[in-house]
Design a protein around this motif. Structure first.
Motif, PDB file in Angstrom:
ATOM      1  N   GLY A 183       0.850  -1.194   0.000  1.00 23.50           N
ATOM      2  CA  GLY A 183       0.000   0.000   0.000  1.00 23.50           C
ATOM      3  C   GLY A 183       0.880   1.237   0.000  1.00 23.50           C
ATOM      4  N   SER A 184       0.354   2.349  -0.523  1.00 19.64           N
ATOM      5  CA  SER A 184       1.215   3.530  -0.607  1.00 19.64           C
ATOM      6  C   SER A 184       1.425   4.178   0.754  1.00 19.64           C
ATOM      7  CB  SER A 184       0.708   4.531  -1.646  1.00 19.64           C
ATOM      8  OG  SER A 184      -0.577   4.961  -1.361  1.00 19.64           O
ATOM      9  N   LYS A 185       0.505   3.969   1.697  1.00 22.46           N
ATOM     10  CA  LYS A 185       0.706   4.530   3.045  1.00 22.46           C
ATOM     11  C   LYS A 185       2.015   4.018   3.630  1.00 22.46           C
ATOM     12  CE  LYS A 185      -1.839   4.970   7.422  1.00 22.46           C
ATOM     13  NZ  LYS A 185      -3.017   4.457   8.161  1.00 22.46           N
ATOM     14  N   ILE A 223       4.901   5.815   1.736  1.00 26.19           N
ATOM     15  CA  ILE A 223       4.961   7.233   2.119  1.00 26.19           C
ATOM     16  C   ILE A 223       5.633   7.351   3.492  1.00 26.19           C
ATOM     17  CG2 ILE A 223       3.480   9.155   2.883  1.00 26.19           C
ATOM     18  CD1 ILE A 223       1.487   8.197   0.609  1.00 26.19           C
ATOM     19  N   TYR A 229      -3.451  14.762   3.188  1.00 24.94           N
ATOM     20  CA  TYR A 229      -3.462  13.412   3.749  1.00 24.94           C
ATOM     21  C   TYR A 229      -2.508  13.436   4.958  1.00 24.94           C
ATOM     22  CZ  TYR A 229      -2.697   8.293   3.601  1.00 24.94           C
ATOM     23  OH  TYR A 229      -2.615   6.964   3.890  1.00 24.94           O
ATOM     24  N   TYR A 236       1.820  12.379   5.640  1.00 25.27           N
ATOM     25  CA  TYR A 236       3.070  13.091   5.305  1.00 25.27           C
ATOM     26  C   TYR A 236       3.626  13.811   6.538  1.00 25.27           C
ATOM     27  CZ  TYR A 236       0.375  13.158   0.855  1.00 25.27           C
ATOM     28  OH  TYR A 236      -0.428  12.850  -0.208  1.00 25.27           O
ATOM     29  N   ASN A 241       0.410  16.201  -4.099  1.00 22.47           N
ATOM     30  CA  ASN A 241      -0.613  15.160  -4.245  1.00 22.47           C
ATOM     31  C   ASN A 241      -1.732  15.702  -5.146  1.00 22.47           C
ATOM     32  OD1 ASN A 241      -3.387  14.329  -2.112  1.00 22.47           O
ATOM     33  ND2 ASN A 241      -2.580  13.044  -3.748  1.00 22.47           N
ATOM     34  N   ASN A 272      -6.288  14.983  -2.436  1.00 21.98           N
ATOM     35  CA  ASN A 272      -7.109  14.678  -1.275  1.00 21.98           C
ATOM     36  C   ASN A 272      -6.676  15.663  -0.191  1.00 21.98           C
ATOM     37  OD1 ASN A 272      -8.410  13.615   0.935  1.00 21.98           O
ATOM     38  ND2 ASN A 272      -7.042  11.861   1.168  1.00 21.98           N
ATOM     39  N   ASP A 320       2.367  12.006  -4.664  1.00 21.93           N
ATOM     40  CA  ASP A 320       1.402  10.974  -4.276  1.00 21.93           C
ATOM     41  C   ASP A 320       0.291  10.968  -5.327  1.00 21.93           C
ATOM     42  OD1 ASP A 320      -0.556   9.424  -3.153  1.00 21.93           O
ATOM     43  OD2 ASP A 320      -0.541  10.430  -1.205  1.00 21.93           O
ATOM     44  N   ALA A 355      -2.220   8.811  -5.770  1.00 18.13           N
ATOM     45  CA  ALA A 355      -3.242   7.826  -5.400  1.00 18.13           C
ATOM     46  C   ALA A 355      -4.527   7.944  -6.230  1.00 18.13           C
ATOM     47  CB  ALA A 355      -3.572   7.966  -3.916  1.00 18.13           C
ATOM     48  N   TYR A 356      -4.856   9.167  -6.698  1.00 23.98           N
ATOM     49  CA  TYR A 356      -6.164   9.366  -7.354  1.00 23.98           C
ATOM     50  C   TYR A 356      -6.056   9.603  -8.854  1.00 23.98           C
ATOM     51  CZ  TYR A 356      -7.732   9.470  -2.607  1.00 23.98           C
ATOM     52  OH  TYR A 356      -7.995   9.094  -1.305  1.00 23.98           O
ATOM     53  N   SER A 375      -0.866   3.776  -6.405  1.00 25.37           N
ATOM     54  CA  SER A 375      -1.557   2.771  -5.592  1.00 25.37           C
ATOM     55  C   SER A 375      -2.657   2.084  -6.385  1.00 25.37           C
ATOM     56  CB  SER A 375      -2.182   3.460  -4.376  1.00 25.37           C
ATOM     57  OG  SER A 375      -2.963   2.529  -3.661  1.00 25.37           O
ATOM     58  N   SER A 422      -5.124   0.825  -4.787  1.00 24.65           N
ATOM     59  CA  SER A 422      -6.275   0.885  -3.875  1.00 24.65           C
ATOM     60  C   SER A 422      -7.512   1.508  -4.495  1.00 24.65           C
ATOM     61  CB  SER A 422      -5.913   1.710  -2.635  1.00 24.65           C
ATOM     62  OG  SER A 422      -5.063   0.984  -1.792  1.00 24.65           O
ATOM     63  N   LYS A 423      -7.360   2.722  -5.029  1.00 24.54           N
ATOM     64  CA  LYS A 423      -8.561   3.464  -5.442  1.00 24.54           C
ATOM     65  C   LYS A 423      -9.003   3.083  -6.856  1.00 24.54           C
ATOM     66  CE  LYS A 423      -7.613   5.632  -1.569  1.00 24.54           C
ATOM     67  NZ  LYS A 423      -8.303   6.040  -0.364  1.00 24.54           N
ATOM     68  N   ARG A 473      -3.852  -3.957  -0.024  1.00 26.35           N
ATOM     69  CA  ARG A 473      -2.578  -3.334   0.315  1.00 26.35           C
ATOM     70  C   ARG A 473      -1.532  -3.568  -0.768  1.00 26.35           C
ATOM     71  NH1 ARG A 473      -4.196  -0.136   1.568  1.00 26.35           N
ATOM     72  NH2 ARG A 473      -2.415   0.740   2.665  1.00 26.35           N
ATOM     73  N   TYR A 476     -14.019  12.987  -3.800  1.00 25.31           N
ATOM     74  CA  TYR A 476     -14.305  13.833  -2.638  1.00 25.31           C
ATOM     75  C   TYR A 476     -14.966  15.138  -3.051  1.00 25.31           C
ATOM     76  CZ  TYR A 476     -10.897  10.684  -0.569  1.00 25.31           C
ATOM     77  OH  TYR A 476     -10.229   9.566  -0.150  1.00 25.31           O
TER      78      TYR A 476
HETATM   79  C1  LIG Z   1      -3.718  11.006  -0.796  1.00 28.09           C
HETATM   80  C2  LIG Z   1      -3.620   9.599  -0.348  1.00 28.09           C
HETATM   81  N1  LIG Z   1      -2.450   8.976  -0.428  1.00 28.09           N
HETATM   82  C3  LIG Z   1      -2.289   7.715  -0.046  1.00 28.09           C
HETATM   83  C4  LIG Z   1      -3.353   7.000   0.463  1.00 28.09           C
HETATM   84  C5  LIG Z   1      -3.108   5.590   0.936  1.00 28.09           C
HETATM   85  O1  LIG Z   1      -3.493   4.664   0.010  1.00 28.09           O
HETATM   86  P1  LIG Z   1      -3.037   3.145   0.111  1.00 28.09           P
HETATM   87  O2  LIG Z   1      -4.298   2.366   0.240  1.00 28.09           O
HETATM   88  O3  LIG Z   1      -2.281   2.871  -1.155  1.00 28.09           O
HETATM   89  O4  LIG Z   1      -2.151   3.005   1.304  1.00 28.09           O
HETATM   90  C6  LIG Z   1      -4.594   7.597   0.581  1.00 28.09           C
HETATM   91  C7  LIG Z   1      -5.725   6.863   1.156  1.00 28.09           C
HETATM   92  O5  LIG Z   1      -6.779   7.358   1.397  1.00 28.09           O
HETATM   93  C8  LIG Z   1      -4.726   8.933   0.161  1.00 28.09           C
HETATM   94  O6  LIG Z   1      -5.898   9.576   0.252  1.00 28.09           O
END
Ligand SMILES: Cc1ncc(COP(=O)(O)O)c(C=O)c1O
Length: 426
Positions: free
Chosen positions: A138-140, A143, A164, A167, A210, A214, A242, A244-245, A273, A275-276, A284, A362
């Motif tokens: 997962g990117s969390k 990061i 987010y 960071y 990012n 987000n 980042d 992610a979106y 990621s 994830s989304k 993950r 969002y």
């Molecule tokens: C901006 C941003 N970066 C990273 C993540 C984490 O995503 P991941 O599920 O890849 O850990 C999120 C999750 O909400 C996010 O909003």
């Protein structure tokens, strides 16, 4: 320089951990850890509160326990299931005993190649899977670990605000100084990089960006990304993007990668990621790509900390990144777009004035005049049973907004908007 926070936050963090430990130990009756001596816990906890969404989950659970039919529009967690072919690939992978052993530390080569293939197809960026792609849990995770690899006590980390939370939190835990870069509607929620004083740049080691963003839903064009690359190159700062979106864009909007900027791979690490886009938040799986020396540093922290993601999950990721799954992304984006339009219309009818985002799932909704973000979110939860995220939870510059996530079924979203309208807040 140590950053100090009020003791109350420290105590809240400790009490959440204690409650958690008690729940884990199944000892609600006679808590095991209640009388624990605080000095056992590390000082660095004083720099952080409980994780935002953990806190929100607790509040929602408490409301549910009171019998409230809670609609959770707090967290951005896709409600649609992971596409079937990806699930099938996991099942096949699980049956292959080769996946049952420790994974490859850098990520399975098939996964790294699939990420490189996706970047070539989607962004026109050629990546070397042997050094410019690193698999992540997962990117969390990435990061967080990049922060520990890049900065230490006294270093400056440039962090947009609102953002987010990870960071800033990880930077603080690593002893670094967080310099917030306010994102305002007036500047399209882009940080003013030209306004950062030279002496701050000199101490800075890491800059986060990012986009699509987000929590604001804002997007950045290539000119902004090019400016970020140029300034980070000039000041020898690691640029962390980042992404992610990137795949959640409406009306044909296609977010760029920072690595499209010529020379960016010498400066920038990007987090992509699964994830989304592929509705795989629970799986993950992500990758860090780009700047090879930063990935090598991140890998040192990672390999001394974790042992990589289950290979069968990585093989499912390979399936996700195949071109035919673009259709699955498009299908979900159409759903979010419909929800975006219905929520924006319903909130406008209720007197709010949310901008219509061209990316992310969002809505960044200005609170009514004179009502704080925390107050708005608290009233909406207490009186309407709807969880929204107060903008101030993303940093002081998020005051005056609440974030609404479109990851709930249309009927629930409609009902949530009706309940909010019934409060006559705006
Ligand atoms: C901006 C941003 N970066 C990273 C993540 C984490 O995503 P991941 O599920 O890849 O850990 C999120 C999750 O909400 C996010 O909003």
């Amino acid at each position: 320089m140590r950053q100090r926070v009020p003791a109350a936050r420290h105590e809240r963090a400790i009490s959440v951990i204690v409650e958690d430990a008690n729940a884990w130990a199944g000892r609600q009756d006679a808590p095991l850890f209640l009388e624990v001596d605080r000095v056992q816990f590390a000082d660095r906890l004083a720099t952080v509160g409980p994780y935002l969404f953990f806190d929100l989950d607790q509040k929602a659970a408490a409301a549910r326990a009171r019998g409230v039919d809670v609609i959770n529009l707090g967290i951005g967690d896709p409600d649609l299931p992971t596409p079937g072919p990806i699930v099938d690939a996991l099942v096949a992978g699980v049956h292959d005993p080769a996946t049952h052993r420790y994974p490859d530390y850098q990520g399975a080569m098939a996964f790294r190649e699939a990420v490189a293939g996706f970047y070539a197809r989607r962004f026109g960026v050629a990546l070397d899977p042997r050094g410019e792609v690193l698999g992540l849990i997962g990117s969390k995770e990435g990061i967080s670990h990049l922060t520990w690899a890049a900065v230490g006590p006294g270093d400056v980390v440039l962090v947009p605000e609102p953002a987010y939370p990870v960071y800033a939190v990880q930077a603080r835990m690593a002893g670094a100084i967080v310099v917030p870069l306010p994102l305002t509607a007036a500047r399209g929620f882009l940080p003013d990089l030209a306004a950062i004083p030279d002496d701050v740049w000199r101490q800075a080691k890491l800059l986060w960006i990012n986009y699509p963003n987000n929590p604001t839903g804002a997007v950045a064009d290539r000119a902004f990304l090019a400016e970020a690359v140029a300034r980070c190159r000039q000041h020898d700062v690691v640029l962390a993007s980042d992404l992610a979106y990137s795949e959640i864009g409406y009306e044909g909007y296609r977010a760029p990668s920072v690595l499209e900027v010529p020379g960016a791979r010498e400066v920038a690490v990007e987090f992509f990621s699964l994830s989304k886009p592929y509705r795989m938040t629970g799986w993950r799986l992500a990758a860090a790509v780009g700047r090879a020396d930063a990935l090598a540093a991140l890998s040192v922290v990672k390999t001394n900390t974790d042992s990589g993601q289950f290979t069968a999950i990585q093989l499912a990721g390979v399936r996700a990144l195949e071109p035919d799954q673009d259709a699955a992304i498009a299908e979900a984006v159409a759903v979010y777009q419909r929800r975006r339009d219905l929520a924006v219309a319903a909130l406008k009818a209720a007197g709010f004035d949310p901008p219509t985002p061209s990316a992310t799932f969002y809505l960044w909704v200005p609170t009514p005049a004179g009502v704080s973000a925390a107050e708005t979110a608290a009233r909406v939860l207490d009186e309407a049973g709807v969880v929204l995220t107060p903008g101030s939870a993303y940093g002081a510059a998020g005051e005056g907004y609440v974030r609404l996530s479109l990851t709930a079924a249309d009927v629930r979203l409609e009902e949530a908007c009706q309940r909010i309208a019934g409060l006559r807040l705006a």
